[in-house]
Write a protein that holds these residues in place. Structure first.
Motif, PDB file in Angstrom:
ATOM      1  N   ASN A  19       0.811  -1.196  -0.078  1.00 33.22           N
ATOM      2  CA  ASN A  19      -0.005   0.001   0.085  1.00 33.22           C
ATOM      3  C   ASN A  19       0.790   1.567   0.001  1.00 33.22           C
ATOM      4  OD1 ASN A  19      -2.204  -1.577  -0.153  1.00 33.22           O
ATOM      5  ND2 ASN A  19      -2.472  -1.468   2.475  1.00 33.22           N
ATOM      6  N   ASN A  20       2.209   1.070   0.318  1.00 31.73           N
ATOM      7  CA  ASN A  20       3.040   2.348   0.545  1.00 31.73           C
ATOM      8  C   ASN A  20       4.233   2.398  -0.647  1.00 31.73           C
ATOM      9  OD1 ASN A  20       1.881   4.150   2.740  1.00 31.73           O
ATOM     10  ND2 ASN A  20       2.023   1.873   3.563  1.00 31.73           N
ATOM     11  N   ASN A  21       4.208   1.565  -1.742  1.00 32.56           N
ATOM     12  CA  ASN A  21       5.063   1.563  -2.423  1.00 32.56           C
ATOM     13  C   ASN A  21       4.335   2.264  -3.720  1.00 32.56           C
ATOM     14  OD1 ASN A  21       6.804   1.094  -4.769  1.00 32.56           O
ATOM     15  ND2 ASN A  21       8.057  -0.426  -3.550  1.00 32.56           N
ATOM     16  N   PRO A  22       4.600   3.381  -4.370  1.00 31.90           N
ATOM     17  CA  PRO A  22       3.732   4.055  -5.305  1.00 31.90           C
ATOM     18  C   PRO A  22       4.116   3.289  -6.688  1.00 31.90           C
ATOM     19  CG  PRO A  22       5.028   5.518  -4.358  1.00 31.90           C
ATOM     20  CD  PRO A  22       5.476   4.265  -3.638  1.00 31.90           C
ATOM     21  N   GLY A  23       4.933   2.530  -6.867  1.00 29.09           N
ATOM     22  CA  GLY A  23       5.234   1.604  -8.116  1.00 29.09           C
ATOM     23  C   GLY A  23       4.718   0.267  -8.251  1.00 29.09           C
ATOM     24  N   TRP A  24       3.932  -0.184  -7.102  1.00 34.17           N
ATOM     25  CA  TRP A  24       3.419  -1.433  -6.923  1.00 34.17           C
ATOM     26  C   TRP A  24       2.747  -1.884  -7.907  1.00 34.17           C
ATOM     27  CZ3 TRP A  24       5.394  -4.943  -3.723  1.00 34.17           C
ATOM     28  CH2 TRP A  24       4.776  -6.228  -3.820  1.00 34.17           C
ATOM     29  N   GLY A  25       2.775  -2.898  -8.497  1.00 32.50           N
ATOM     30  CA  GLY A  25       1.939  -3.289  -9.510  1.00 32.50           C
ATOM     31  C   GLY A  25       2.053  -2.774 -10.860  1.00 32.50           C
ATOM     32  N   THR A  26       3.145  -1.764 -11.164  1.00 32.26           N
ATOM     33  CA  THR A  26       3.488  -1.522 -12.505  1.00 32.26           C
ATOM     34  C   THR A  26       5.143  -1.688 -12.490  1.00 32.26           C
ATOM     35  OG1 THR A  26       3.737   0.816 -11.488  1.00 32.26           O
ATOM     36  CG2 THR A  26       1.581   0.206 -12.737  1.00 32.26           C
ATOM     37  N   LYS A  27       5.904  -0.489 -11.769  1.00 25.76           N
ATOM     38  CA  LYS A  27       7.162  -0.804 -11.803  1.00 25.76           C
ATOM     39  C   LYS A  27       8.056  -1.655 -11.207  1.00 25.76           C
ATOM     40  CE  LYS A  27      11.230   0.931 -13.236  1.00 25.76           C
ATOM     41  NZ  LYS A  27      11.748   1.102 -14.696  1.00 25.76           N
ATOM     42  N   HIS A  28       6.980  -2.357 -10.094  1.00 26.56           N
ATOM     43  CA  HIS A  28       7.643  -3.043  -8.919  1.00 26.56           C
ATOM     44  C   HIS A  28       6.321  -3.970  -8.412  1.00 26.56           C
ATOM     45  CE1 HIS A  28       9.976  -4.540  -5.628  1.00 26.56           C
ATOM     46  NE2 HIS A  28       9.161  -4.294  -4.948  1.00 26.56           N
ATOM     47  N   TYR A  29       6.989  -5.311  -8.328  1.00 31.89           N
ATOM     48  CA  TYR A  29       5.813  -6.077  -7.683  1.00 31.89           C
ATOM     49  C   TYR A  29       6.559  -7.531  -7.478  1.00 31.89           C
ATOM     50  CZ  TYR A  29       1.864  -9.357  -7.395  1.00 31.89           C
ATOM     51  OH  TYR A  29       1.004 -10.300  -6.783  1.00 31.89           O
ATOM     52  N   VAL A  30       6.129  -8.016  -6.110  1.00 30.19           N
ATOM     53  CA  VAL A  30       6.700  -9.128  -5.739  1.00 30.19           C
ATOM     54  C   VAL A  30       5.417  -9.976  -4.949  1.00 30.19           C
ATOM     55  CG1 VAL A  30       7.891 -10.214  -4.062  1.00 30.19           C
ATOM     56  CG2 VAL A  30       8.815  -8.116  -4.904  1.00 30.19           C
ATOM     57  N   GLN A  31       5.494 -11.172  -5.467  1.00 25.22           N
ATOM     58  CA  GLN A  31       4.374 -12.186  -5.159  1.00 25.22           C
ATOM     59  C   GLN A  31       4.944 -12.954  -3.833  1.00 25.22           C
ATOM     60  OE1 GLN A  31       1.443 -13.401  -4.288  1.00 25.22           O
ATOM     61  NE2 GLN A  31       0.948 -13.506  -6.546  1.00 25.22           N
ATOM     62  N   TYR A  32       4.416 -12.316  -2.601  1.00 27.52           N
ATOM     63  CA  TYR A  32       5.114 -12.695  -1.202  1.00 27.52           C
ATOM     64  C   TYR A  32       4.512 -13.904  -1.048  1.00 27.52           C
ATOM     65  CZ  TYR A  32       7.931  -8.483  -0.681  1.00 27.52           C
ATOM     66  OH  TYR A  32       8.625  -7.230  -0.851  1.00 27.52           O
ATOM     67  N   GLN A  33       3.229 -14.356  -1.591  1.00 29.47           N
ATOM     68  CA  GLN A  33       2.582 -15.391  -1.449  1.00 29.47           C
ATOM     69  C   GLN A  33       3.351 -16.476  -1.709  1.00 29.47           C
ATOM     70  OE1 GLN A  33      -0.166 -15.831   0.636  1.00 29.47           O
ATOM     71  NE2 GLN A  33       0.360 -17.930   0.399  1.00 29.47           N
ATOM     72  N   ASP A  34       4.077 -16.337  -2.823  1.00 27.61           N
ATOM     73  CA  ASP A  34       5.161 -17.595  -3.197  1.00 27.61           C
ATOM     74  C   ASP A  34       6.086 -18.049  -2.321  1.00 27.61           C
ATOM     75  OD1 ASP A  34       4.005 -17.781  -5.763  1.00 27.61           O
ATOM     76  OD2 ASP A  34       5.381 -16.443  -6.881  1.00 27.61           O
ATOM     77  N   ILE A  35       6.608 -16.944  -1.550  1.00 26.03           N
ATOM     78  CA  ILE A  35       7.542 -17.150  -0.318  1.00 26.03           C
ATOM     79  C   ILE A  35       6.733 -17.824   0.643  1.00 26.03           C
ATOM     80  CG2 ILE A  35       9.092 -15.961   1.132  1.00 26.03           C
ATOM     81  CD1 ILE A  35       9.235 -13.568  -0.575  1.00 26.03           C
ATOM     82  N   ARG A  36       5.542 -17.495   0.982  1.00 21.76           N
ATOM     83  CA  ARG A  36       4.919 -18.033   2.137  1.00 21.76           C
ATOM     84  C   ARG A  36       4.714 -19.747   1.825  1.00 21.76           C
ATOM     85  NH1 ARG A  36       3.177 -14.741   6.167  1.00 21.76           N
ATOM     86  NH2 ARG A  36       2.714 -13.025   4.886  1.00 21.76           N
ATOM     87  N   ASP A  37       4.262 -19.913   0.407  1.00 17.97           N
ATOM     88  CA  ASP A  37       4.083 -21.023   0.252  1.00 17.97           C
ATOM     89  C   ASP A  37       5.382 -21.946   0.076  1.00 17.97           C
ATOM     90  OD1 ASP A  37       1.703 -20.329  -0.568  1.00 17.97           O
ATOM     91  OD2 ASP A  37       1.818 -20.170  -2.618  1.00 17.97           O
ATOM     92  N   ILE A  38       6.414 -21.688   0.113  1.00 12.64           N
ATOM     93  CA  ILE A  38       7.638 -22.382   0.176  1.00 12.64           C
ATOM     94  C   ILE A  38       8.317 -22.450   1.704  1.00 12.64           C
ATOM     95  CG2 ILE A  38      10.254 -22.523  -0.214  1.00 12.64           C
ATOM     96  CD1 ILE A  38       8.375 -23.265  -2.382  1.00 12.64           C
ATOM     97  N   ASN A  39       8.307 -21.252   2.473  1.00  9.85           N
ATOM     98  CA  ASN A  39       8.376 -20.676   3.685  1.00  9.85           C
ATOM     99  C   ASN A  39       9.090 -22.057   4.344  1.00  9.85           C
ATOM    100  OD1 ASN A  39       7.785 -18.792   5.399  1.00  9.85           O
ATOM    101  ND2 ASN A  39       6.649 -20.080   6.813  1.00  9.85           N
TER     102      ASN A  39
END
Length: 556
Positions: A493-513
């Motif tokens: 919510n606080n990265n202005p480039g989120w979803g355009t210039k920058h995106y990380v699928q943190y759920q992928d990390i959680r799925d490996i964990n």
């Protein structure tokens, strides 16, 4: 205790592999990254095990990446007994550049020739002694971290030749882009997830092999790390009140506020995060500038500053809350100092003093965005979406400057444009990892590590010490996730480039964990001209420590 005879005789092969890898100029964001991946894939494919099982080694292009580059992944299935338990061995293939070598840059990739040349150079006495000892290897990537990757390669090759000794499975990940944006490991997560489902791998531990160094002058310990420090890039756009320099006190220079902000945040011990008896280094400014496109005799409309910020236990949400408070303190101090200087100027110039019209204002980006959506609705949303898409065509903007331009554009929609500080994140968040024994897998890994250190320590003269947080940026951060949903939402919510210039699928990390430790080569001056790795520890102890962890974890 293991005797010397029980130790794997790894030194010469790990040395040869290290030299072979160093010879490949895999500088991050260059064609060399591709060459490195294809060379490594060819090497692995030549192993008889992978000749017989070609589907168990793969080279894969990174996803959502502006550059063409690749990861190399492979796995060996043990035949000692039927088990789904799986250990991940991971390391990065890329290095930093060689500008520091100047005209001698070719030597950076030829360790033997480079060390011969260094015999003729005037280098520090301590470095010269290491060079003369014959137990240190010099060269770009020798320490960070091709010797660590070579250690993993050695173990992969051994178990590929002896799967009957492996109880469970071994996955090898050689990722690109660790030195920049971690596109490599973030892409590799998809494959790890796929293998988990297809081959029923139960990922119970991961071992990264990034380098370790002395933590202070005279420190003789060789460190192994459980977990990792998290790394954030809190960023601030500061808006001022423009004025002609001839009427300096009629406006408020945002650079003045930025300077006070840096004085408040940089090196501030209050912003060191203590956890499990260890403490992070304080934040420090990595960039401070105004956003004037060219010279004028008017003060800038806005300034931009961002800071490195390490965390052990704080979440990204908590960091925003703390820094919002620090920004308010800095803004208040700046206005107080401004008023003091203005009053003194009025006295010496015999001009009337006017009350300063500004008050401290600090917004999180998501707070400002909510205000603007409430005030302007869909027109604002559509405009910002179009603006972000247009910025994507500007190749000169990295994620940090992209974010600043988005905040600057959003600010233009604010009705009240009196000076303010807007706080946001503008780059990749490398998540913090706490390894405390809270799960069965963590406890097994900690026990296996303790046994490995106790077994190997008698065979090595320097102390091997275990600490809780790897203190540098590492791809190990993307194997496990200690943050809750609220912490990750604060990033999104606080990265202005989120979803355009920058995106990380943190759920992928959680799925490996998977719980992760770092057993890496020991050396000095990583990223510097005299980068070097100590061979006895790195080529003998590190593979054996890692092997004991593998056996200990898979044997549970």
């Amino acid at each position: 205790m293991r005797s010397q005879a029980e130790m794997m005789d790894s030194r010469e092969e790990v040395l040869a592999l290290t030299k072979q890898l160093v010879a490949i100029q895999s500088i991050v964001k260059t064609e060399g990254e591709k060459v490195m991946a294809h060379s490594l894939y060819t090497l692995l494919s030549s192993f008889p095990y992978f000749t017989d099982n070609p589907s168990q080694v793969t080279i894969e292009q990174t996803t959502n990446d502006e550059l063409e580059r690749y990861n190399v992944l492979a796995f060996v299935k043990g035949t000692k007994c039927e088990s789904h338990r799986t250990v991940i061995l991971m390391g990065h293939m890329d290095t930093v550049g060689v500008d520091d070598f100047n005209q001698l840059h070719d030597y950076a990739f030829m360790p033997d020739e480079w060390m011969e040349h260094l015999q003729k150079e005037d280098i520090p006495t301590s470095v010269s002694e290491q060079l003369q000892s014959g137990d240190w290897l010099f060269g770009r990537g020798a320490l960070d971290m091709k010797s660590g990757l070579a250690s993993h390669l050695y173990l992969l090759k051994y178990y590929a030749a002896h799967p009957e000794e492996l109880e469970g499975n071994l996955v090898f990940v050689a990722e690109c882009d660790e030195e920049d944006g971690s596109h490599g490991i973030l892409s590799a997560l998809k494959t790890l997830k796929s293998w988990k489902e297809t081959h029923h791998f139960d990922y119970v531990a991961a071992v990264n092999s990034d380098f370790v160094s002395p933590r202070s002058e005279g420190d003789e310990k060789r460190y192994i790390y459980k977990g990792a420090a998290g790394k954030l890039l809190p960023s601030f756009l500061i808006t001022g009140a423009e004025t002609h320099v001839g009427d300096a006190f009629d406006g408020l220079d945002p650079n003045f506020i930025a300077a006070e902000l840096t004085r408040q945040i940089s090196y501030n011990p209050e912003l060191c995060n203590e956890a499990l008896g260890e403490i992070t280094t304080p934040p420090v400014s990595l960039k401070q500038t105004d956003l004037k496109p060219s010279y004028t005799v008017q003060t800038a409309l806005s300034a931009y500053v961002y800071y490195n910020f390490f965390i052990h236990s704080w979440s990204p949400k908590e960091v925003l809350e703390k820094l919002k408070g620090q920004a308010h303190i800095a803004f208040t101090n700046a206005l107080d100092t401004f008023a003091e200087k203005y009053r003194a100027f009025c006295e010496i110039s015999r001009q009337p003093y006017k009350t300063i019209p500004w008050q401290p204002r600090v917004f999180l980006y998501e707070e400002m965005e909510e205000l603007l959506i409430e005030a302007h609705g869909d027109p604002f949303i559509r405009h910002m979406d179009d603006f972000k898409q247009s910025l994507l065509h500007d190749d000169s903007l990295d994620t940090r400057m992209f974010a600043a331009r988005v905040v600057e554009e959003a600010w233009a929609w604010m009705e009240d444009k009196s000076p303010a500080i807007i706080l946001f994140y503008s780059s990749l968040y490398s998540p913090r990892i706490e390894l405390t024994g809270k799960t069965e897998d963590e406890r097994h890994l900690i026990d296996a590590l303790d046994f490995a250190v106790k077994s190997v320590q008698p065979l090595y003269e320097r102390p091997i010490a275990v600490r809780n947080f790897f203190p540098y940026i590492s791809d190990a951060s993307f194997i496990a996730l200690s943050d809750d949903d609220a912490g990750i939402e604060a990033i999104e919510n606080n990265n202005p480039g989120w979803g355009t210039k920058h995106y990380v699928q943190y759920q992928d990390i959680r799925d490996i964990n998977v719980p992760v430790i770092n057993i890496g080569p020991y050396g000095m001056d990583a990223h510097k001209r005299l980068e070097r790795v100590e061979m006895t520890y790195s080529f003998e102890m590190v593979p054996n420590l890692t092997n004991l962890v593998i056996k200990g974890v898979l044997g549970k």
